[in-house]
Scaffold this motif. Sequence first.
Motif, short mmCIF file in Angstrom:
data_model
loop_
_atom_site.label_atom_id
_atom_site.label_comp_id
_atom_site.label_asym_id
_atom_site.label_seq_id
_atom_site.Cartn_x
_atom_site.Cartn_y
_atom_site.Cartn_z
N ILE A 39 -0.90 2.58 -5.38
CA ILE A 39 -1.76 1.59 -4.74
C ILE A 39 -2.22 2.16 -3.40
CG2 ILE A 39 -1.91 -0.73 -3.77
CD1 ILE A 39 -1.71 -0.74 -6.77
N VAL A 40 -3.51 2.38 -3.25
CA VAL A 40 -4.03 2.98 -2.02
C VAL A 40 -4.77 1.97 -1.14
CG1 VAL A 40 -4.21 5.27 -3.04
CG2 VAL A 40 -6.16 3.73 -3.17
N GLN A 41 -5.04 0.76 -1.67
CA GLN A 41 -5.75 -0.25 -0.87
C GLN A 41 -5.39 -1.63 -1.38
OE1 GLN A 41 -6.88 -1.36 1.98
NE2 GLN A 41 -8.43 0.25 2.06
N ARG A 42 -5.24 -2.57 -0.43
CA ARG A 42 -5.02 -3.98 -0.78
C ARG A 42 -6.04 -4.79 0.01
NH1 ARG A 42 0.59 -6.64 0.84
NH2 ARG A 42 -0.47 -6.72 2.86
N TYR A 43 -6.79 -5.64 -0.70
CA TYR A 43 -7.92 -6.32 -0.08
C TYR A 43 -7.64 -7.76 0.34
CZ TYR A 43 -10.39 -2.37 -2.17
OH TYR A 43 -10.79 -1.11 -2.53
N VAL A 44 -6.54 -8.36 -0.10
CA VAL A 44 -6.27 -9.78 0.18
C VAL A 44 -4.84 -9.94 0.66
CG1 VAL A 44 -7.95 -10.57 -1.54
CG2 VAL A 44 -5.57 -10.21 -2.21
N GLU A 45 -4.54 -11.15 1.13
CA GLU A 45 -3.19 -11.52 1.53
C GLU A 45 -2.67 -12.62 0.60
OE1 GLU A 45 -1.46 -9.91 3.72
OE2 GLU A 45 -3.12 -8.61 4.34
N ASN A 46 -1.37 -12.77 0.59
CA ASN A 46 -0.76 -13.77 -0.29
C ASN A 46 -1.20 -15.19 0.10
OD1 ASN A 46 0.78 -14.40 -2.47
ND2 ASN A 46 2.75 -14.19 -1.45
N TYR A 47 -1.24 -16.08 -0.92
CA TYR A 47 -1.57 -17.50 -0.78
C TYR A 47 -3.06 -17.75 -0.53
CZ TYR A 47 3.47 -17.44 -0.20
OH TYR A 47 4.80 -17.19 -0.37
N ILE B 180 0.85 -1.20 0.00
CA ILE B 180 0.00 0.00 0.00
C ILE B 180 0.88 1.25 0.00
CG2 ILE B 180 -1.69 1.31 1.34
CD1 ILE B 180 -2.79 -1.29 2.38
N GLY B 181 0.51 2.20 -0.83
CA GLY B 181 1.27 3.44 -0.94
C GLY B 181 2.38 3.40 -1.97
N GLN B 182 2.59 2.25 -2.59
CA GLN B 182 3.66 2.11 -3.58
C GLN B 182 3.23 2.69 -4.92
OE1 GLN B 182 5.50 -1.72 -3.57
NE2 GLN B 182 6.42 -1.47 -5.60
N GLU B 183 4.13 3.44 -5.54
CA GLU B 183 3.87 3.96 -6.88
C GLU B 183 4.20 2.89 -7.91
OE1 GLU B 183 5.70 7.66 -7.72
OE2 GLU B 183 4.89 8.68 -5.96
N VAL B 184 3.38 2.76 -8.92
CA VAL B 184 3.59 1.76 -9.97
C VAL B 184 3.48 2.42 -11.33
CG1 VAL B 184 2.76 -0.15 -8.55
CG2 VAL B 184 1.14 1.11 -9.97
N ARG B 185 4.08 1.79 -12.30
CA ARG B 185 4.02 2.25 -13.69
C ARG B 185 3.13 1.31 -14.50
NH1 ARG B 185 5.80 7.44 -14.34
NH2 ARG B 185 7.70 7.79 -13.13
N ILE B 186 2.64 1.83 -15.61
CA ILE B 186 1.80 1.01 -16.48
C ILE B 186 2.58 -0.23 -16.92
CG2 ILE B 186 2.51 2.38 -18.50
CD1 ILE B 186 -0.23 1.80 -19.71
#
Length: 374
Positions: free
Chosen positions: A184-192, A81-87
Amino acid sequence: MMLALLNRNSMLLGLTLSIGIIGCKPVVDTTVETIRPIKAMEIGSGEPIAGDQIPGIARATQEVELSFRVSGTLQSMPIKIGQEVRIGDTLAELDKRDFEVALDNTRAALANAEAQLNNAKIEYDRVIRIQKREPGVVSQSTVDLRRTAYNSAKASYAAALAKLNADEDRLSYATLKAPFDGVIVQRYVENYQDINANSPIFRLVDISKIEMDINISESQISNLPYVKNPRVVFDAFPDIEIPARIKEVSSEASPATRTYKVRLIMKPPLGIDILPGMSGVAMADVNLPGQESQVVIPVSSVVSSADGATTYVWRYSQELQQVTKVEIETAGINSKGLVVTKGLAAGDWIATAGVHFLKEGQNVRLLAEFGGGR
């Protein structure tokens, strides 16, 4: 004894003279005048006037909830969350083994369908050649049978090719990529976790440009063609004015509030992150026809005499750093403030707050945010 008495009288006389001399010294006034800080504005400077600020909420120009188009087990999710990403950046991946096995099976089926098609075409071409060369050797029913087999093989090959494309797409859908530059301002799930198709994984917003929706009254909507220099100040950054432009204007008033929605768009300055949901105010200069040369001041800067017969303001001298009472004549109030017809001119500085506590010739200090230190 007489001598001792004389000496004692002499001492008393000297002490009396000393006290008298000290008591005659003038008293020095050590009171220090307090220099009052004031808020002020320059006439004709385009400074925002109280009442012209309209509240609004920031919104992203692009925002989306990202999800996988296929179900599977989440295997990799390196984004926080908070990470900048590129197309095109990879945000998350599902376990691809089932998709890869399905794709390999489809490729084998396609190869078999291609072989069947080639054989069917060879047989059909052969009977056609024989029929043309020796019409009686091959019956029409044989030709029709080979044609049917050939057409069936073509259909089987087309179906296998379509399934190959679908399985390749399903494999690509197991990788979630950013559709545009953003944060990325929100993440709804966890890995696996086991993920269902179309379940939200991330919320991505584009903050390279920010919009703000404001609501203006019916009386203000007609002034929009004359709006100049729109700008926005957000509560999180109260000292920064961000230039904006009008993007959209609703053509119908809200039935509940009788206001019109105006959408502003702006590009935040470098290093300033304006996020959706931040509150702020929008302001602008309004130059109505025939009012370009008018002197307009805030109502809060005006003081009236005790009998109400005289109206005046406190003019600030940058050279002397003092205020002087100036009588003015007015011609009513417009959408920007009080219209002054006499007593002030463009370039004059006037106090705009605390005017009831000032006095003639008082030494003042202009607050830095209103031009102090110039």
